[in-house]
Motif scaffolding. Sequence first.
Motif, PDB file in Angstrom:
ATOM      1  N   GLN A  68       0.830  -1.209   0.000  1.00  0.00           N
ATOM      2  CA  GLN A  68       0.000   0.000   0.000  1.00  0.00           C
ATOM      3  C   GLN A  68       0.860   1.253   0.000  1.00  0.00           C
ATOM      4  O   GLN A  68       0.596   2.206  -0.745  1.00  0.00           O
ATOM      5  N   ASN A  69       1.895   1.270   0.831  1.00  0.00           N
ATOM      6  CA  ASN A  69       2.773   2.445   0.897  1.00  0.00           C
ATOM      7  C   ASN A  69       3.540   2.632  -0.410  1.00  0.00           C
ATOM      8  O   ASN A  69       3.674   3.755  -0.908  1.00  0.00           O
ATOM      9  N   PHE A  70       4.031   1.534  -0.983  1.00  0.00           N
ATOM     10  CA  PHE A  70       4.809   1.591  -2.221  1.00  0.00           C
ATOM     11  C   PHE A  70       3.988   2.202  -3.353  1.00  0.00           C
ATOM     12  O   PHE A  70       4.428   3.140  -4.029  1.00  0.00           O
ATOM     13  N   VAL A  71       2.782   1.710  -3.548  1.00  0.00           N
ATOM     14  CA  VAL A  71       1.954   2.195  -4.651  1.00  0.00           C
ATOM     15  C   VAL A  71       1.478   3.624  -4.385  1.00  0.00           C
ATOM     16  O   VAL A  71       1.497   4.476  -5.281  1.00  0.00           O
ATOM     17  N   ALA A  72       1.059   3.894  -3.138  1.00  0.00           N
ATOM     18  CA  ALA A  72       0.547   5.229  -2.818  1.00  0.00           C
ATOM     19  C   ALA A  72       1.606   6.301  -3.044  1.00  0.00           C
ATOM     20  O   ALA A  72       1.299   7.405  -3.517  1.00  0.00           O
ATOM     21  N   ALA A  74      11.085 -10.542  -4.517  1.00  0.00           N
ATOM     22  CA  ALA A  74      10.815  -9.123  -4.237  1.00  0.00           C
ATOM     23  C   ALA A  74      10.419  -8.398  -5.522  1.00  0.00           C
ATOM     24  O   ALA A  74       9.489  -7.582  -5.529  1.00  0.00           O
ATOM     25  N   HIS A  75      11.132  -8.687  -6.592  1.00  0.00           N
ATOM     26  CA  HIS A  75      10.817  -8.060  -7.890  1.00  0.00           C
ATOM     27  C   HIS A  75       9.404  -8.430  -8.335  1.00  0.00           C
ATOM     28  O   HIS A  75       8.625  -7.556  -8.763  1.00  0.00           O
ATOM     29  N   PHE A  76       9.053  -9.699  -8.221  1.00  0.00           N
ATOM     30  CA  PHE A  76       7.710 -10.130  -8.623  1.00  0.00           C
ATOM     31  C   PHE A  76       6.635  -9.424  -7.809  1.00  0.00           C
ATOM     32  O   PHE A  76       5.612  -8.989  -8.348  1.00  0.00           O
ATOM     33  N   PHE A  77       6.850  -9.316  -6.496  1.00  0.00           N
ATOM     34  CA  PHE A  77       5.833  -8.690  -5.657  1.00  0.00           C
ATOM     35  C   PHE A  77       5.626  -7.225  -6.042  1.00  0.00           C
ATOM     36  O   PHE A  77       4.494  -6.747  -6.152  1.00  0.00           O
ATOM     37  N   LEU A  78       6.720  -6.491  -6.231  1.00  0.00           N
ATOM     38  CA  LEU A  78       6.604  -5.076  -6.586  1.00  0.00           C
ATOM     39  C   LEU A  78       5.899  -4.899  -7.927  1.00  0.00           C
ATOM     40  O   LEU A  78       5.104  -3.966  -8.101  1.00  0.00           O
ATOM     41  N   GLU A  79       6.181  -5.788  -8.867  1.00  0.00           N
ATOM     42  CA  GLU A  79       5.502  -5.704 -10.158  1.00  0.00           C
ATOM     43  C   GLU A  79       4.016  -6.025 -10.014  1.00  0.00           C
ATOM     44  O   GLU A  79       3.169  -5.416 -10.680  1.00  0.00           O
ATOM     45  N   MET A  80       3.692  -6.974  -9.143  1.00  0.00           N
ATOM     46  CA  MET A  80       2.283  -7.337  -8.943  1.00  0.00           C
ATOM     47  C   MET A  80       1.484  -6.177  -8.353  1.00  0.00           C
ATOM     48  O   MET A  80       0.376  -5.896  -8.797  1.00  0.00           O
ATOM     49  N   VAL A  81       2.049  -5.486  -7.367  1.00  0.00           N
ATOM     50  CA  VAL A  81       1.249  -4.461  -6.687  1.00  0.00           C
ATOM     51  C   VAL A  81       1.130  -3.185  -7.508  1.00  0.00           C
ATOM     52  O   VAL A  81       0.126  -2.466  -7.387  1.00  0.00           O
ATOM     53  N   ARG A  82       2.129  -2.886  -8.326  1.00  0.00           N
ATOM     54  CA  ARG A  82       1.992  -1.653  -9.114  1.00  0.00           C
ATOM     55  C   ARG A  82       1.322  -1.924 -10.453  1.00  0.00           C
ATOM     56  O   ARG A  82       0.514  -1.127 -10.926  1.00  0.00           O
ATOM     57  N   ASP A 117      -7.106   5.768  -6.337  1.00  0.00           N
ATOM     58  CA  ASP A 117      -7.460   6.191  -4.985  1.00  0.00           C
ATOM     59  C   ASP A 117      -7.139   5.067  -3.999  1.00  0.00           C
ATOM     60  O   ASP A 117      -6.725   3.963  -4.389  1.00  0.00           O
ATOM     61  N   ALA A 118      -7.329   5.333  -2.724  1.00  0.00           N
ATOM     62  CA  ALA A 118      -6.962   4.371  -1.682  1.00  0.00           C
ATOM     63  C   ALA A 118      -7.720   3.065  -1.825  1.00  0.00           C
ATOM     64  O   ALA A 118      -7.164   1.973  -1.616  1.00  0.00           O
ATOM     65  N   GLU A 119      -8.996   3.138  -2.206  1.00  0.00           N
ATOM     66  CA  GLU A 119      -9.801   1.922  -2.348  1.00  0.00           C
ATOM     67  C   GLU A 119      -9.245   1.012  -3.433  1.00  0.00           C
ATOM     68  O   GLU A 119      -9.136  -0.212  -3.252  1.00  0.00           O
ATOM     69  N   GLU A 120      -8.885   1.597  -4.575  1.00  0.00           N
ATOM     70  CA  GLU A 120      -8.327   0.787  -5.668  1.00  0.00           C
ATOM     71  C   GLU A 120      -6.982   0.202  -5.286  1.00  0.00           C
ATOM     72  O   GLU A 120      -6.699  -0.979  -5.542  1.00  0.00           O
ATOM     73  N   ILE A 121      -6.130   1.012  -4.670  1.00  0.00           N
ATOM     74  CA  ILE A 121      -4.816   0.527  -4.245  1.00  0.00           C
ATOM     75  C   ILE A 121      -4.969  -0.635  -3.270  1.00  0.00           C
ATOM     76  O   ILE A 121      -4.316  -1.685  -3.413  1.00  0.00           O
ATOM     77  N   ASN A 122      -5.825  -0.479  -2.274  1.00  0.00           N
ATOM     78  CA  ASN A 122      -5.996  -1.532  -1.268  1.00  0.00           C
ATOM     79  C   ASN A 122      -6.516  -2.819  -1.886  1.00  0.00           C
ATOM     80  O   ASN A 122      -6.088  -3.921  -1.514  1.00  0.00           O
ATOM     81  N   SER A 123      -7.434  -2.695  -2.843  1.00  0.00           N
ATOM     82  CA  SER A 123      -7.995  -3.877  -3.496  1.00  0.00           C
ATOM     83  C   SER A 123      -6.928  -4.637  -4.284  1.00  0.00           C
ATOM     84  O   SER A 123      -6.810  -5.870  -4.189  1.00  0.00           O
ATOM     85  N   VAL A 124      -6.122  -3.904  -5.066  1.00  0.00           N
ATOM     86  CA  VAL A 124      -5.066  -4.544  -5.860  1.00  0.00           C
ATOM     87  C   VAL A 124      -4.020  -5.169  -4.948  1.00  0.00           C
ATOM     88  O   VAL A 124      -3.564  -6.299  -5.177  1.00  0.00           O
ATOM     89  N   VAL A 125      -3.628  -4.465  -3.890  1.00  0.00           N
ATOM     90  CA  VAL A 125      -2.607  -4.982  -2.975  1.00  0.00           C
ATOM     91  C   VAL A 125      -3.110  -6.233  -2.253  1.00  0.00           C
ATOM     92  O   VAL A 125      -2.354  -7.203  -2.085  1.00  0.00           O
ATOM     93  N   GLU A 126      -4.359  -6.252  -1.829  1.00  0.00           N
ATOM     94  CA  GLU A 126      -4.913  -7.432  -1.166  1.00  0.00           C
ATOM     95  C   GLU A 126      -4.820  -8.657  -2.073  1.00  0.00           C
ATOM     96  O   GLU A 126      -4.417  -9.744  -1.638  1.00  0.00           O
ATOM     97  N   ASP A 127      -5.198  -8.491  -3.334  1.00  0.00           N
ATOM     98  CA  ASP A 127      -5.119  -9.604  -4.283  1.00  0.00           C
ATOM     99  C   ASP A 127      -3.674 -10.042  -4.496  1.00  0.00           C
ATOM    100  O   ASP A 127      -3.376 -11.243  -4.553  1.00  0.00           O
ATOM    101  N   ALA A 128      -2.774  -9.071  -4.621  1.00  0.00           N
ATOM    102  CA  ALA A 128      -1.366  -9.387  -4.857  1.00  0.00           C
ATOM    103  C   ALA A 128      -0.759 -10.135  -3.670  1.00  0.00           C
ATOM    104  O   ALA A 128      -0.018 -11.110  -3.846  1.00  0.00           O
ATOM    105  N   VAL A 129      -1.054  -9.695  -2.459  1.00  0.00           N
ATOM    106  CA  VAL A 129      -0.521 -10.356  -1.269  1.00  0.00           C
ATOM    107  C   VAL A 129      -1.020 -11.794  -1.189  1.00  0.00           C
ATOM    108  O   VAL A 129      -0.253 -12.724  -0.907  1.00  0.00           O
ATOM    109  N   SER A 130      -2.306 -12.010  -1.450  1.00  0.00           N
ATOM    110  CA  SER A 130      -2.868 -13.363  -1.392  1.00  0.00           C
ATOM    111  C   SER A 130      -2.206 -14.279  -2.420  1.00  0.00           C
ATOM    112  O   SER A 130      -1.783 -15.406  -2.101  1.00  0.00           O
TER     113      SER A 130
END
Length: 227
Positions: free
Chosen positions: A115-119, A181-189, A205-218
């Motif tokens: 979330q912090n990285f993308v924001a 680490a590279h894969f994760f950063l590419e997934m979230v952005r 916006d924050a809602e979109e970022i949080n949604s994408v990050v949640e999917d990427a983390v899972s």
Amino acid sequence: MSITPKRESALMSAPEAKSLESTAPGRSARAEQRRVAFLDAAREVFLEQGYEAASMAEIVSRAGGSLSTLYSQFGDKEGLFLAVVERRVKELSNAMALELSAHTPAEEGLRRIGQNFVAQLLTPAGVGLYRIILGLAPKFPELSRQFYEKGLSEVRDALAEYLRDREQACELKLRDPLRAAHFFLEMVRGTMAHRALLNPGYFPDAEEINSVVEDAVSLFLDGLRQR
């Protein structure tokens, strides 16, 4: 016979030495304030005018100080631009260092890191700087190479250290922490970064970022959890 600087300090009176010591931190603080002012002004000018058109004199005009001080601190325009980028990179990697020092569990830590990285990455200034760097690559390949080595690699390395810490805690099983680490950063952005680069009016916006990050983390953790 000349006296070396070390010998001169030995000949100073106690009050003189104390006075010198008391002013040194002040000088250092002023130099740091000037450096911050230069970096703030430089970022504005680079974003407004681009790298090639940016004027060192204009940067000094906005920041105050002198051209000689600017050149003594950063060397040249390339050094100044890289310093602007490096400061941005520190902002991105500091959050990863915080999670590493706290030994935050993987799911919670990766969520906050993502979330912090993308924001921070997809702000007007962040996207603007990235556009400048992409445009510089054909004409200034060395500058782009240094951005990759000093910028993107530092963020990736900081995340890899956090992932290694989670592996030591028996949460993850890694074959290659840097690649993970590279894969994760590419997934979230992912598509958000591409869309922001190609559409000047788009910022997630924050809602979109949080949604994408949640999917990427899972998805990411499903492949790396200890079985």
